[in-house]
Scaffold this active site. Structure first.
Site, mmCIF file in Angstrom:
data_model
loop_
_atom_site.group_PDB
_atom_site.id
_atom_site.type_symbol
_atom_site.label_atom_id
_atom_site.label_comp_id
_atom_site.label_asym_id
_atom_site.label_seq_id
_atom_site.Cartn_x
_atom_site.Cartn_y
_atom_site.Cartn_z
ATOM 1 C CG ASN A 228 -1.944 0.975 1.111
ATOM 2 O OD1 ASN A 228 -2.454 1.616 0.106
ATOM 3 N ND2 ASN A 228 -2.409 1.459 2.248
ATOM 4 C CB SER B 168 -6.958 2.019 15.996
ATOM 5 O OG SER B 168 -7.995 2.431 15.712
ATOM 6 C CB THR C 213 -10.976 1.314 16.037
ATOM 7 O OG1 THR C 213 -12.013 0.708 15.482
ATOM 8 C CG2 THR C 213 -9.770 0.278 16.046
ATOM 9 C CE1 TYR D 120 -6.788 -1.279 11.130
ATOM 10 C CE2 TYR D 120 -8.386 -0.232 12.098
ATOM 11 C CZ TYR D 120 -7.136 -0.254 12.044
ATOM 12 O OH TYR D 120 -6.292 0.755 12.210
ATOM 13 C CE LYS E 166 -3.932 -1.387 13.728
ATOM 14 N NZ LYS E 166 -2.303 -1.640 13.335
#
Ligand code: UD1
Length: 341
Positions: free
Chosen positions: A35, A125, A127, A149, A153
């Protein structure tokens, strides 16, 4: 002190490599260019005036990773960014995410253990908090992940924590809020893959004409203007936090083997505030409409940054306006290079 940066040509990795250089560290980076592009290395050199020591290594390839680390036994600390990060893709292809993000971290830990390398800064994160009452501090309980995802984490933090119980490993896990912005030079920034999920790349791509219109995902939330609130942190501020985290490890300032820090500005901004700031500082009119809510969005989240200030001596220096100016300069640079256009 020699530092390994995994994912060193990625968005946050490249900015961190630059800040580590400014702080005088000897850096070696790896990436698989999944990426990112090799050109990032040239652009880092344009900024720092120095070639970044680099090897193409995929962290999923355990043998390749081990032989790389065996060659660099003088590494004292690792900043581990290498991971996939597209939330939507992780729902479609969960195994890809578990293999790379979790499996790659396990491979890295094995190689580090074999070489007695005991300091890691991990890229986590916000998140992990899910829906929480802001300002969110590090004691806020973790909630069950909304996506594979996010789960990677959480799992990686657990893997790292468990590993600290078995050896001298010291870990700093940095929980980023919403990283945005780009380097002042506009030579490095976030590279778009496909249609962006995230707000700021979508704004800049709409403004430049690559997308017809931005959709604001819902304006009926219980917030002052009805749109969701996030803590947008400039990537250069974030990069500097990694330098501070290394210093914290080097100076053995930790009280526990596994330390967590939230990295944000401490201030929440709504989607409409971000749009208005972008329009104002760049004198650009943005084409947008209000659409339905996006599944999985939390209403509002922003960080309490007291711990990072107290223990890392770090706080953000840039505001939302600077985030929007540098993001726009980066998008214009990408257009010149015809990258993603
Ligand atoms: C997302 C990820 C999070 C990740 C973070 C890293 C999700 C659900 N979460 O956070 O796991 O750590 O990125 O950057 O994807 N918005 C619009 N229109 C758009 C895009 C976004 O209105 O076209 C809104 C969203 O509804 C949200 C805000 O902008 O309210 C920020 O969204 P985004 O940039 O995707 O970040 P997060 O969802 O907060």
């Amino acid at each position: 002190m020699k530092i390994l940066v995994t994912g060193g040509t990625g968005y946050i990795g490249s900015h961190t490599a630059v800040e580590l250089h400014h702080a005088g560290y000897d850096i070696i980076a790896i990436d698989n260019f999944d990426n990112s592009y090799p050109d990032v290395l040239d652009n880092i050199k344009k900024i720092t005036g120095k070639e970044l020591a680099f090897e193409k290594v995929d962290i999923r390839d355990k043998q390749a990773l081990k032989s790389f680390i065996n060659k660099h036994k003088d590494i004292e600390a690792v900043i581990h960014f290498a991971a996939f990060k597209a939330v939507g893709e992780s729902v479609q292809l969960p195994l890809k995410y578990y293999e790379n993000n979790v499996g790659g971290t396990v491979n890295l830990l094995e190689a580090l253990r074999e070489n007695n390398i005991n300091n890691i800064v991990f890229s986590s994160s916000c998140t992990v908090y899910g829906e929480a009452n802001p300002p969110v501090d590090e004691n806020c309980p973790i909630s069950s992940a909304q996506s594979p995802y996010g789960n990677t984490k959480q799992i990686c933090e657990e893997v790292l924590f468990d590993q600290t119980k078995t050896c001298d490993l010291k870990v700093v896990s940095l929980r980023y809020f919403n990283p945005v912005g780009a380097h002042d030079s506009a030579l490095i920034g976030e590279l778009p893959i496909g249609v962006p999920n995230n707000l700021v790349p979508f704004i800049t791509q709409t403004a430049i004409g690559k997308r017809d219109m931005l959709t604001v995902h819902g304006n009926d939330y219980p917030t002052p203007d009805g749109t969701c609130i996030r803590d947008y942190i400039h990537v250069v501020d974030l990069a500097k936090a990694h330098v501070a985290a290394l210093k914290f490890l080097r100076e053995k300032k930790y009280k526990e083997s596994f330390s967590i820090f939230n990295l944000g500005t401490g201030k929440g901004n709504s989607v409409l505030e971000v749009i208005q700031t972008f329009e104002k500082v760049n004198s650009v009119k943005l084409n947008y409409k209000i659409g339905p809510r996006r599944i999985g969005d939390v209403v509002q989240i922003y960080a309490s940054c007291n711990k990072a200030l107290k223990e890392l001596g770090w706080k953000t220096e840039r505001d939302l306006e600077n985030c929007m100016v540098t993001s726009w300069a980066w998008e214009k640079h990408l257009k010149q290079l015809a990258i993603g256009h």
